[in-house]
Design a protein around this motif. Structure first.
Motif, PDB file in Angstrom:
ATOM      1  N   HIS A   1     -20.425  20.306 -23.171  1.00 11.93           N
ATOM      2  CA  HIS A   1     -18.969  20.267 -23.248  1.00 11.93           C
ATOM      3  C   HIS A   1     -18.370  19.434 -22.113  1.00 11.93           C
ATOM      4  O   HIS A   1     -17.253  18.935 -22.233  1.00 11.93           O
ATOM      5  CB  HIS A   1     -18.403  21.687 -23.204  1.00 11.93           C
ATOM      6  CG  HIS A   1     -18.772  22.515 -24.391  1.00 11.93           C
ATOM      7  ND1 HIS A   1     -18.377  22.211 -25.676  1.00 11.93           N
ATOM      8  CD2 HIS A   1     -19.528  23.653 -24.499  1.00 11.93           C
ATOM      9  CE1 HIS A   1     -18.845  23.112 -26.521  1.00 11.93           C
ATOM     10  NE2 HIS A   1     -19.549  23.999 -25.836  1.00 11.93           N
TER      11      HIS A   1
ATOM     12  N   ILE B   1      -4.655  29.775 -27.407  1.00 12.40           N
ATOM     13  CA  ILE B   1      -5.654  28.710 -27.270  1.00 12.40           C
ATOM     14  C   ILE B   1      -6.948  29.094 -27.987  1.00 12.40           C
ATOM     15  O   ILE B   1      -7.530  28.295 -28.735  1.00 12.40           O
ATOM     16  CB  ILE B   1      -5.920  28.419 -25.780  1.00 12.40           C
ATOM     17  CG1 ILE B   1      -4.668  27.836 -25.114  1.00 12.40           C
ATOM     18  CG2 ILE B   1      -7.098  27.463 -25.619  1.00 12.40           C
ATOM     19  CD1 ILE B   1      -4.761  27.718 -23.607  1.00 12.40           C
TER      20      ILE B   1
ATOM     21  N   ALA C   1      -8.449  27.322 -31.309  1.00 10.93           N
ATOM     22  CA  ALA C   1      -9.790  26.732 -31.181  1.00 10.93           C
ATOM     23  C   ALA C   1     -10.715  27.223 -32.293  1.00 10.93           C
ATOM     24  O   ALA C   1     -11.520  26.443 -32.833  1.00 10.93           O
ATOM     25  CB  ALA C   1     -10.379  27.088 -29.811  1.00 10.93           C
TER      26      ALA C   1
ATOM     27  N   LYS D   1     -10.733  19.919 -21.731  1.00  8.96           N
ATOM     28  CA  LYS D   1     -11.120  20.581 -22.979  1.00  8.96           C
ATOM     29  C   LYS D   1     -12.472  21.265 -22.832  1.00  8.96           C
ATOM     30  O   LYS D   1     -12.653  22.413 -23.257  1.00  8.96           O
ATOM     31  CB  LYS D   1     -11.172  19.556 -24.117  1.00  8.96           C
ATOM     32  CG  LYS D   1     -11.604  20.142 -25.451  1.00  8.96           C
ATOM     33  CD  LYS D   1     -11.665  19.067 -26.522  1.00  8.96           C
ATOM     34  CE  LYS D   1     -12.185  19.643 -27.833  1.00  8.96           C
ATOM     35  NZ  LYS D   1     -12.285  18.591 -28.890  1.00  8.96           N
TER      36      LYS D   1
ATOM     37  N   ALA E   1     -12.215  24.327 -20.707  1.00  9.61           N
ATOM     38  CA  ALA E   1     -11.558  25.408 -21.440  1.00  9.61           C
ATOM     39  C   ALA E   1     -12.559  26.110 -22.360  1.00  9.61           C
ATOM     40  O   ALA E   1     -12.569  27.348 -22.461  1.00  9.61           O
ATOM     41  CB  ALA E   1     -10.390  24.861 -22.248  1.00  9.61           C
TER      42      ALA E   1
END
Length: 270
Positions: free
Chosen positions: A92, A161, A165, A97, A100
Motif C-alpha cells: 500500500h 472513510i 472504502a 491513501k 489510511a
C-alpha cells in the motif's frame, strides 16, 4: 548460504495457516450475525452484534472445542492484520491513501483483538460486560480529554472513510488483486465479495451517521452494530431492509471463507 532461505520458509510454514484460520473465524462470526439478523427480520427484532455471536459459540454444547479454536483463529487474524499494516505485505506504500488503508488494518486488528479478549473472558468465566460495543471504552476515555461532540465527529468521520472504502473495494473489484483462484471460482467469489463488502460498508456508513448526528448535537454516546441494526429496523420497510442486511452479512461470511482458502497470504517480509 543455505541457512537464510530456511528462516522465511519456517516462518511461512506456521504463519500462513494461522492467518487463514483467522479469515475462517471472521467468516464464522459473520455467519452467526447473518443468522441473528435474518431471524430478527422475521420477528421484527434488531438482531445481535459480534459479541452475541461469540457468546453463542462459547455457550454451545460444543464450546469445549469451538471456543479454543475461535480464540486461536481470532489471534491469527489479529496477527495477520498487524503484519499487513506494519510490514506492508500488500504494497500500500506510504502515500496518504496507503497509510489510511494500513491504519484501517490496525483498527481491524484492534476490533478482533477485543473479540479475542471477550471470548477468553467468557471461556475463563470472567463474565465480562462491555456495556454494548467495542468502541465505548475508547469513546468515553477520549471524550474526557477532547469533549463529547468532537469525539463523536472524529469517530463518525473515520467510519465514513471505512464505509466508502469497503464499497469502493467492491465496485472496483480491488479484492481480486489478493486472491489466487480460477476464473470459474472467482465468479462466485465476486457475488459474495460485492454483496458482502457493500453490506458491511453500508453498516459502517450508518454507524458514521449515528456518530455524526450525536457529535453535531454535542453528545458522545456509543454507536454500535446493534444501534445501526435498530436504525435500519425503524425505517419504512425495516424488516425487508434488515433481511437484506442479513443476506449481505451472509455473503460477507462466504467471502471471508473464500479468503481463508484462496487469499494470497504474503509473509515475505525479509
Amino acid at each position: 548460504m543455505s541457512i537464510n532461505p530456511a528462516t522465511p520458509t519456517g516462518w511461512r510454514d506456521w504463519f500462513k495457516p494461522f492467518a487463514r484460520l483467522g479469515y475462517g473465524a471472521r467468516g464464522a462470526v459473520y455467519l452467526l450475525l447473518a443468522v441473528f439478523i435474518l431471524s430478527a427480520a422475521l420477528t421484527t427484532g434488531v438482531g445481535g452484534d459480534s459479541e452475541d455471536a461469540v457468546r453463542f459459540i462459547t455457550q454451545s454444547t460444543a464450546s469445549a472445542i469451538l471456543t479454543p479454536l475461535l480464540m486461536v483463529s481470532l489471534a491469527g487474524y489479529c496477527s495477520w492484520r498487524i503484519v499487513q499494516a506494519v510490514f506492508d505485505t500488500d504494497n500500500h506504500g506510504f502515500a496518504p491513501k496507503g497509510l489510511a488503508v494500513r491504519g484501517g488494518l490496525l483498527g481491524s486488528a484492534a476490533t478482533y483483538g477485543f473479540l479475542l479478549v471477550y471470548t477468553f473472558s467468557i471461556w475463563w468465566g470472567a463474565n465480562l460486560d462491555s456495556g454494548g460495543g467495542s468502541g465505548d471504552g475508547f469513546g468515553s476515555t477520549a471524550a474526557a480529554f477532547i469533549g463529547a461532540g468532537p469525539v463523536s465527529l472524529i469517530l463518525g468521520s473515520v467510519f465514513v472513510i471505512v464505509g466508502v472504502a469497503h464499497i469502493w473495494k467492491a465496485i472496483r473489484h480491488k479484492y481480486r488483486e489478493h486472491i489466487d483462484a480460477s476464473e470459474a471460482i472467482m465468479r462466485w467469489i465476486d457475488v459474495a465479495a460485492i454483496g458482502g463488502l457493500c453490506a458491511r460498508g453500508v453498516i459502517f456508513l450508518i454507524i458514521a451517521f449515528l456518530f455524526l448526528r450525536r457529535g453535531l448535537a454535542g453528545q458522545q454516546e456509543n454507536a454500535s452494530l446493534s444501534d445501526a441494526l435498530g436504525f435500519i429496523a425503524g425505517l419504512p420497510a425495516g424488516s425487508f431492509l434488515l433481511g437484506a442486511t442479513g443476506l449481505g452479512f451472509l455473503l460477507f461470511s462466504l467471502y471471508s471463507f473464500s479468503e481463508a482458502v484462496w487469499r494470497r497470504v504474503n509473509v515475505d517480509i525479509g
